[in-house]
Scaffold this active site. Structure first.
Site, mmCIF file in Angstrom:
data_model
loop_
_atom_site.group_PDB
_atom_site.id
_atom_site.type_symbol
_atom_site.label_atom_id
_atom_site.label_comp_id
_atom_site.label_asym_id
_atom_site.label_seq_id
_atom_site.Cartn_x
_atom_site.Cartn_y
_atom_site.Cartn_z
ATOM 1 N N LYS A 113 -18.295 -41.834 33.983
ATOM 2 C CA LYS A 113 -18.102 -41.948 32.536
ATOM 3 C C LYS A 113 -19.262 -42.628 31.800
ATOM 4 O O LYS A 113 -19.091 -43.188 30.716
ATOM 5 C CB LYS A 113 -16.778 -42.664 32.173
ATOM 6 N N THR A 160 -22.647 -38.617 32.120
ATOM 7 C CA THR A 160 -23.159 -37.648 33.103
ATOM 8 C C THR A 160 -23.289 -36.245 32.519
ATOM 9 O O THR A 160 -24.333 -35.594 32.653
ATOM 10 C CB THR A 160 -22.180 -37.573 34.306
ATOM 11 N N THR A 161 -22.216 -35.780 31.896
ATOM 12 C CA THR A 161 -22.181 -34.407 31.391
ATOM 13 C C THR A 161 -23.271 -34.196 30.345
ATOM 14 O O THR A 161 -23.887 -33.131 30.271
ATOM 15 C CB THR A 161 -20.791 -34.120 30.774
ATOM 16 N N TRP A 162 -23.510 -35.214 29.565
ATOM 17 C CA TRP A 162 -24.528 -35.164 28.514
ATOM 18 C C TRP A 162 -25.920 -34.966 29.127
ATOM 19 O O TRP A 162 -26.659 -34.043 28.768
ATOM 20 C CB TRP A 162 -24.468 -36.468 27.718
ATOM 21 N N THR A 210 -24.129 -36.783 41.415
ATOM 22 C CA THR A 210 -23.372 -37.690 42.279
ATOM 23 C C THR A 210 -22.991 -38.941 41.499
ATOM 24 O O THR A 210 -23.659 -39.307 40.527
ATOM 25 C CB THR A 210 -24.182 -38.099 43.536
ATOM 26 N N HIS A 211 -21.873 -39.556 41.944
ATOM 27 C CA HIS A 211 -21.529 -40.893 41.429
ATOM 28 C C HIS A 211 -21.675 -41.942 42.535
ATOM 29 O O HIS A 211 -21.247 -43.079 42.368
ATOM 30 C CB HIS A 211 -20.074 -40.931 40.958
ATOM 31 N N SER A 265 -13.945 -45.769 28.600
ATOM 32 C CA SER A 265 -14.019 -44.341 28.854
ATOM 33 C C SER A 265 -13.374 -44.010 30.210
ATOM 34 O O SER A 265 -12.640 -43.010 30.344
ATOM 35 C CB SER A 265 -15.482 -43.892 28.833
ATOM 36 N N ARG A 302 -14.284 -37.465 24.637
ATOM 37 C CA ARG A 302 -13.265 -38.184 23.869
ATOM 38 C C ARG A 302 -13.816 -38.645 22.511
ATOM 39 O O ARG A 302 -13.428 -38.138 21.472
ATOM 40 C CB ARG A 302 -12.792 -39.373 24.730
ATOM 41 N N GLY A 304 -17.417 -40.380 22.353
ATOM 42 C CA GLY A 304 -18.869 -40.284 22.473
ATOM 43 C C GLY A 304 -19.627 -41.252 21.581
ATOM 44 O O GLY A 304 -20.637 -40.889 20.973
HETATM 45 S S1 PPS Z 1 -17.880 -37.949 34.442
HETATM 46 O O1 PPS Z 1 -16.510 -37.454 34.716
HETATM 47 O O2 PPS Z 1 -18.088 -39.256 35.057
HETATM 48 O O3 PPS Z 1 -18.903 -36.991 34.811
HETATM 49 O O4 PPS Z 1 -17.891 -38.156 32.856
HETATM 50 P P1 PPS Z 1 -19.185 -38.460 31.966
HETATM 51 O O5 PPS Z 1 -19.710 -37.183 31.444
HETATM 52 O O6 PPS Z 1 -20.100 -39.369 32.696
HETATM 53 O O7 PPS Z 1 -18.632 -39.347 30.802
HETATM 54 C C1 PPS Z 1 -17.896 -38.877 29.719
HETATM 55 C C2 PPS Z 1 -18.243 -39.785 28.559
HETATM 56 O O8 PPS Z 1 -19.530 -39.388 28.045
HETATM 57 C C3 PPS Z 1 -19.373 -38.999 26.691
HETATM 58 N N1 PPS Z 1 -20.257 -37.897 26.332
HETATM 59 C C4 PPS Z 1 -21.112 -37.948 25.300
HETATM 60 N N2 PPS Z 1 -21.421 -38.944 24.443
HETATM 61 C C5 PPS Z 1 -22.347 -38.660 23.478
HETATM 62 N N3 PPS Z 1 -22.935 -37.460 23.328
HETATM 63 C C6 PPS Z 1 -22.667 -36.438 24.171
HETATM 64 N N4 PPS Z 1 -23.250 -35.271 24.020
HETATM 65 C C7 PPS Z 1 -21.714 -36.667 25.210
HETATM 66 N N5 PPS Z 1 -21.207 -35.900 26.212
HETATM 67 C C8 PPS Z 1 -20.325 -36.674 26.874
HETATM 68 C C9 PPS Z 1 -17.913 -38.556 26.632
HETATM 69 O O9 PPS Z 1 -17.477 -38.450 25.306
HETATM 70 C C10 PPS Z 1 -17.245 -39.655 27.431
HETATM 71 O O10 PPS Z 1 -17.243 -40.909 26.753
HETATM 72 P P2 PPS Z 1 -16.021 -41.417 25.835
HETATM 73 O O11 PPS Z 1 -16.418 -42.803 25.393
HETATM 74 O O12 PPS Z 1 -14.804 -41.426 26.689
HETATM 75 O O13 PPS Z 1 -15.932 -40.467 24.692
#
Ligand code: PPS
Length: 289
Positions: free
Chosen positions: A41, A44-46, A101-102, A132, A251, A253
């Site tokens: 959290k 990563t996805t970003w 990876t985590h 998160s 959620r 971000g």
């Molecule tokens: S995981 O399951 O560990 O791979 O999840 P991960 O992607 O690391 O974490 C999800 C949180 O990253 C936020 N997120 C972003 N924030 C800003 N900009 C972008 N583009 C973005 N993409 C993912 C996501 O909203 C989750 O944080 P929270 O605070 O819960 O919203």
């Protein structure tokens, strides 16, 4: 639920991951693999979507043909059949691969070090990371229920969540960057000035980005774009795995959402943890400033 936690070399991991531990440790990294590594959290996805966009010259049509978890396999993830596992996906993938990876630094399969793979580590401040993670544990149907916020936070502090202690994770990878090709980034910096951080990534990969490609990547990877993109928002997984009616995967971000959750005492406790655990390392997060 599908997976209980099993302590593996001192770190709580899902039982399915623990069962396949030897296979994970034997993972055959290739020298041109690029590994994205985070505590869960941290964003990563970003960073996954940013790197994939860089690899595809900023062309969203080339990137978004399949979900991000297939473009960038999560090596230690085992999902219930018939859905893929990370290792299978990675093995089938042509080079150059983008992998996720985590794992904490001491549990990374050795071949990544042997092959001198480039690694991008992304860290997020402990308080927003905890909030998160709490919401993710609520919506993740494969692991045990996190309970109420106060209960979850105690577990998080005690390192009882999947992947263990946040401070061990961020500080372990911080130290490793002195010995290996690791680009260490911060979520808060990415929120402040995404173009600057994307440029750093491109430079680390030895690539140049034109202004127009850079702008396209910034726009395509903004929170609001990724939230509505089915290839990045995980809505392609069924609610039996991730129940987005409980809490969306993307959620809020933002930086600072922790203020909605923490008591003053809880906030001070986490400040103390950061001071004690990170104090001498030179690793400083915005919440500590
Ligand atoms: S995981 O399951 O560990 O791979 O999840 P991960 O992607 O690391 O974490 C999800 C949180 O990253 C936020 N997120 C972003 N924030 C800003 N900009 C972008 N583009 C973005 N993409 C993912 C996501 O909203 C989750 O944080 P929270 O605070 O819960 O919203």
């Amino acid at each position: 639920k599908f997976s209980k936690l099993v302590e593996t070399e001192g770190v709580p991991l899902p039982s399915k991951t623990a069962e396949k531990w030897d296979q994970i440790q034997d993972f055959k990294a290739r020298s041109d693999d690029l590994l994205i590594c985070t505590y869960p959290k941290a964003g990563t996805t970003w960073i996954q979507e940013i790197v994939d966009m860089i690899h595809h010259g900023g062309d969203p049509w080339k990137c978004d043909k399949v979900p991000i978890y297939q473009r960038c396999p999560f090596i230690e993830l085992f999902l219930p059949e018939p859905i893929f596992t990370g290792l299978e996906l990675a093995d089938r993938m042509p080079s150059p691969r983008l992998l996720k990876t985590h794992l904490p630094v001491h549990l990374l399969p050795h071949s990544f070090w042997e092959q001198k793979c480039k690694i991008i580590y992304l860290a997020r401040n402990i308080k927003d990371n905890a909030v998160s993670y709490f919401h993710f544990c609520r919506m993740n149907q494969l692991t045990t229920d996190p309970g109420e916020w106060n209960h979850f936070l105690e577990d998080f502090i005690a390192g009882k969540c999947i992947y263990g202690s946040w401070s061990d994770h961020v500080s372990g990878w911080w130290k490793a960057k002195d010995r290996h090709p690791i680009l260490y980034l911060f979520y808060e910096d990415m929120k402040e000035e995404p173009a600057r951080e994307i440029r750093k990534v491109a430079e680390f990969l030895g690539l140049e980005l034109s202004e127009s490609v850079l702008n396209q990547i910034v726009l395509h990877t903004e929170f609001c774009s990724m939230k509505v993109n089915p290839m990045t928002n995980y809505t392609t997984l069924p609610p039996s795995i991730l129940d987005q009616s409980v809490s969306p995967y993307l959620r809020k971000g933002i930086v600072g959402d922790w203020k909605e959750y923490f008591t003053v005492a809880q906030s001070e406790k986490l400040d103390d943890i950061c001071a004690q655990k990170l104090g001498s390392s030179g690793l400083i997060f915005r919440t500590q400033l």
